[in-house]
Design a protein around this motif. Structure first.
Motif, PDB file in Angstrom:
ATOM      1  N   TYR A   1      -1.309  -6.092  -6.884  1.00 32.74           N
ATOM      2  CA  TYR A   1      -2.527  -6.218  -6.089  1.00 32.74           C
ATOM      3  C   TYR A   1      -2.506  -7.513  -5.285  1.00 32.74           C
ATOM      4  O   TYR A   1      -2.082  -8.557  -5.778  1.00 32.74           O
TER       5      TYR A   1
ATOM      6  N   TYR B   1       0.834  -1.208   0.000  1.00 30.88           N
ATOM      7  CA  TYR B   1       0.000   0.000   0.000  1.00 30.88           C
ATOM      8  C   TYR B   1       0.868   1.258   0.000  1.00 30.88           C
ATOM      9  O   TYR B   1       0.583   2.219  -0.728  1.00 30.88           O
TER      10      TYR B   1
ATOM     11  N   GLN C   1     -12.690   2.688   1.146  1.00 33.08           N
ATOM     12  CA  GLN C   1     -12.936   3.562   0.005  1.00 33.08           C
ATOM     13  C   GLN C   1     -14.244   3.238  -0.710  1.00 33.08           C
ATOM     14  O   GLN C   1     -15.022   4.129  -1.020  1.00 33.08           O
TER      15      GLN C   1
ATOM     16  N   SER D   1       0.256   0.979  -3.797  1.00 35.51           N
ATOM     17  CA  SER D   1      -1.215   0.907  -3.656  1.00 35.51           C
ATOM     18  C   SER D   1      -1.819  -0.129  -4.592  1.00 35.51           C
ATOM     19  O   SER D   1      -2.953   0.015  -5.052  1.00 35.51           O
TER      20      SER D   1
ATOM     21  N   LEU E   1      -5.163  -6.056   0.262  1.00 34.08           N
ATOM     22  CA  LEU E   1      -5.383  -4.706  -0.241  1.00 34.08           C
ATOM     23  C   LEU E   1      -6.808  -4.561  -0.787  1.00 34.08           C
ATOM     24  O   LEU E   1      -7.443  -3.508  -0.612  1.00 34.08           O
TER      25      LEU E   1
ATOM     26  N   PHE F   1      -9.419  -1.709   0.576  1.00 32.89           N
ATOM     27  CA  PHE F   1     -10.059  -0.728  -0.298  1.00 32.89           C
ATOM     28  C   PHE F   1     -11.580  -0.821  -0.219  1.00 32.89           C
ATOM     29  O   PHE F   1     -12.278   0.193  -0.203  1.00 32.89           O
TER      30      PHE F   1
END
Length: 657
Positions: free
Chosen positions: A612, A600, A624, A604, A616, A620
């Protein structure tokens, strides 16, 4: 009581539990009361009107069009204006429709044909309109700015009779039941009553800015403030009722309405939520729509609503009492289902011979030491509340559509395995699994080689002082936080000022300079290279401690027999270190599955999905995207994956022992 009776009781309680669960599920279906109608404008809707005589539905839109729909959903007529329609007033006796528009005009139309009968230009933006029952006067609330507002009265022929000026904006305006006075709701939280000459009769100050005002059955007023609090008042402005949505977040009120009798209140918010309250101001229904609600309309047996989208919903007001009953029963049914399920499980266990004796023996032990166990109850309660309750929530809500938009019991729905199917269909999880296995394989290689070799070299030194100095040097990096280490490596990989590219340039290898973290070909490899020369402090200490625990006599005997250091390592030390190897294997496995902080901070997950990982993806979706149910499903999969790896490691260890 014999075994068969216990099993029979278990079956009975299981059936009762199933019946209660079925009733609870039916309660959820009963409370799903919204029905979407086949009236489509293809635009964002703003207000509604209704013709009782013909069953015609009138829809004003934000796209400057007013449309009349026949009962079968076909368009009868439409009118185009130069601005959004704000409010419709229908007078079926005279077959007249009054339509206030933001283009400063009030349009008077024939209800059957849409023919324009009269246009009143107010020279101001219209917010609200009302018409006396005998159509002897027209009320228009209009303004040019937040600090300049006018209440205008017109004759049926369009002649202005009065103009009352205000320095605050009026968010609602309507006549009293007899038409002798006017009620105004302003943006300072005040509800004001004036007479037809503009003189103030009385006022009441409420808590927040008022956003809507309606007249309901029984000569009562209904208003809503910006905080979502509604008030029911009589015409003397005495508060009769009040209520507000029960939520874990602040709501922003937008529209309010009621059923034809004024018993049930409906509230729409900017957050797209719809709340329904019964006559006792108890919240009995909650749902979230795709768009904000702008207008409610009460008919004899239904409540219609529309908003900033191409939709018109209705729900029957005759069945709302049942909704309230079922909503009140749902918590009780949930408790009963859990209780009956526990009883069924207990009797089933009692029906198993060996298990029954174990339960009885456990009960006797608990009774014998009851004081100690009573004192332990607070500890167990805290563990359940702060440790296990969150685990239970994650396990149960992994099968729901829990999200930032659907975060109440009224809006969450059971979706079965949809979240798990979404992992496959979206593809991000599968890409993350592939990267995770690569990181795991390299992590195992880095953990089992360099730290072990370094620990062996230091352990093999002759002088204790040297051992102490080198141990200190290799353990010293532990004081540097992992975040600092990751950010340091991010600077090393910087394409312009980073140490790596600078070093390549100094030694004449400019062709090998790369955008290490910004290129899909190199990003994952760059992350794998983080930590070079890979002397992890924890594995180093574990291996070194294992080497120190080996009996010195065994090593001395091997040397006497002629074994050199290499043979001693592979034939004596390494086999004895297998317990440490297995511990580090499972720790590396768990870290590879769960940890994503370094990725991250560095990339990210990018560029694209080249770095990825599932952890993660979970982060997210939680922080988010707001897809909490999907994040719970991801966490459940990662938990199962970690558990399987741990159990396999324990099984291998048992077999080897």
């Amino acid at each position: 009581m014999n075994k068969k009776r216990f099993l029979a009781l278990a079956g009975v309680w299981a059936v009762v539990c199933g019946v209660v669960i079925g009733i609870n599920r039916h309660a959820g279906l009963v409370t799903d009361i919204l029905e979407r109608l086949a009236f489509t404008t293809g635009q964002q809707n703003s207000c509604l009107g209704w013709d009782d005589a013909t069953g015609t539905l009138l829809v004003g839109t934000y796209n400057n069009e007013l449309i009349a729909f026949a009962p079968d959903g076909t368009r009868e007529w439409s009118v185009q204006a130069r601005g959004p329609f704000r409010q419709l007033v229908v007078r079926p006796d005279s077959r007249t429709l009054y339509a206030g528009n933001e283009d400063n005009n009030l349009y008077v139309l024939h209800l059957d044909t849409g023919e324009l009968l009269l246009t009143i230009d107010t020279e101001r933006r219209i917010f609200n309109i009302d018409v006396t029952e005998d159509e002897g006067e027209i009320l228009i609330s209009a303004g040019t700015s937040a600090s300049r507002h006018n209440i205008l009265l017109y004759s049926p022929g369009g002649e202005r009779k009065s103009n009352f000026s205000y320095n605050i904006r009026m968010k609602g305006a309507l006549y009293s039941s007899g038409g002798e006075s006017i009620f105004l709701a302003d943006n300072q939280g005040e509800l004001i009553r004036i007479d037809r000459q503009g003189r103030e009769v009385n006022r009441v100050s409420l808590q927040y800015e008022l956003v809507d005002l309606k007249r309901i059955e029984g000569n009562r007023l209904l208003t809503l403030d910006k905080a979502g609090v509604y008030y029911v008042l009589d015409e003397d402005l005495n508060i009769l009722r009040r209520g507000s949505p029960v939520e874990s977040f602040a709501v922003t009120g937008r529209a309010v309405g009621s059923d034809a009798e004024g018993n049930y209140i409906v509230v729409g918010t900017e957050e797209r939520f719809l709340y329904l309250f019964d006559g006792n101001d108890r919240q009995i229904y909650t749902t979230r729509l795709d768009n904000s609600i702008t207008n409610f309309m009460a008919l004899e047996d239904s409540i219609y609503l529309t908003g900033l989208g191409d939709f018109v919903f209705r729900f029957s007001s005759t069945g709302l009492a049942l909704v309230g009953i079922m909503q009140g029963l749902k918590p009780l049914l949930g408790v009963l289902a859990g209780l009956f399920g526990v009883l069924a499980a207990v009797f089933f266990l009692l029906g198993l011979g060996r298990t029954r004796h174990g339960i009885i023996r456990t009960g006797r032990i608990l009774n014998q030491h009851k004081t100690a166990y009573i004192l332990l109850i607070p500890t167990f309660a805290l563990l359940i509340i702060f440790n296990y309750s969150s685990v239970f929530i994650a396990l149960t809500r992994a099968f729901t559509n829990w999200s930032r938009d659907r975060n109440t019991w009224g809006t969450m729905r059971f979706v079965g395995l949809d979240n798990f199917r979404l992992m496959i269909s979206e593809g991000y999880f599968l890409t993350g699994i592939k990267n995770m296995f690569i990181i795991m394989a390299v992590g195992v290689l880095k953990t089992m080689t360099v730290p072990l070799f370094t620990a062996w070299l230091i352990f093999s030194m002759k002088f204790n002082r040297q051992k102490t100095i080198f141990r200190l040097l290799f353990v010293l990096p532990m004081v540097v936080p992992g975040v600092v280490g990751a950010l340091m490596w991010k600077q090393i990989y910087d394409p312009t000022i980073g140490l790596l590219n600078q070093l390549l340039g100094r030694i004449g290898l400019e062709n090998f300079q790369q955008v290490w973290l910004g290129d899909e070909r190199w990003a994952l490899g760059a992350i794998l290279f983080v930590g070079f020369p890979f002397v992890g402090v924890l594995p180093f200490l574990v291996f070194y401690g294992g080497l120190m625990d080996i009996d010195a006599g065994i090593l001395e005997s091997a040397r006497i027999d002629g074994a050199n250091r290499v043979k001693i390592f592979f034939r004596i030390q390494l086999p004895i270190l297998m317990s440490q190897v297995k511990v580090l294997l499972i720790l590396t496995f768990i870290s590879s599955v769960q940890d994503f902080s370094g990725i991250y901070l560095l990339t990210s997950g990018g560029p694209g999905t080249s770095t990825y990982v599932p952890g993660l993806e979970l982060y997210f979706n939680t922080t988010q995207f707001g897809r909490f149910g999907y994040a719970c499903a991801l966490g459940l999969i990662l938990f199962v994956f970690t558990m399987i790896g741990t159990l396999l490691n324990m099984k291998i260890k048992t077999n080897s022992d």
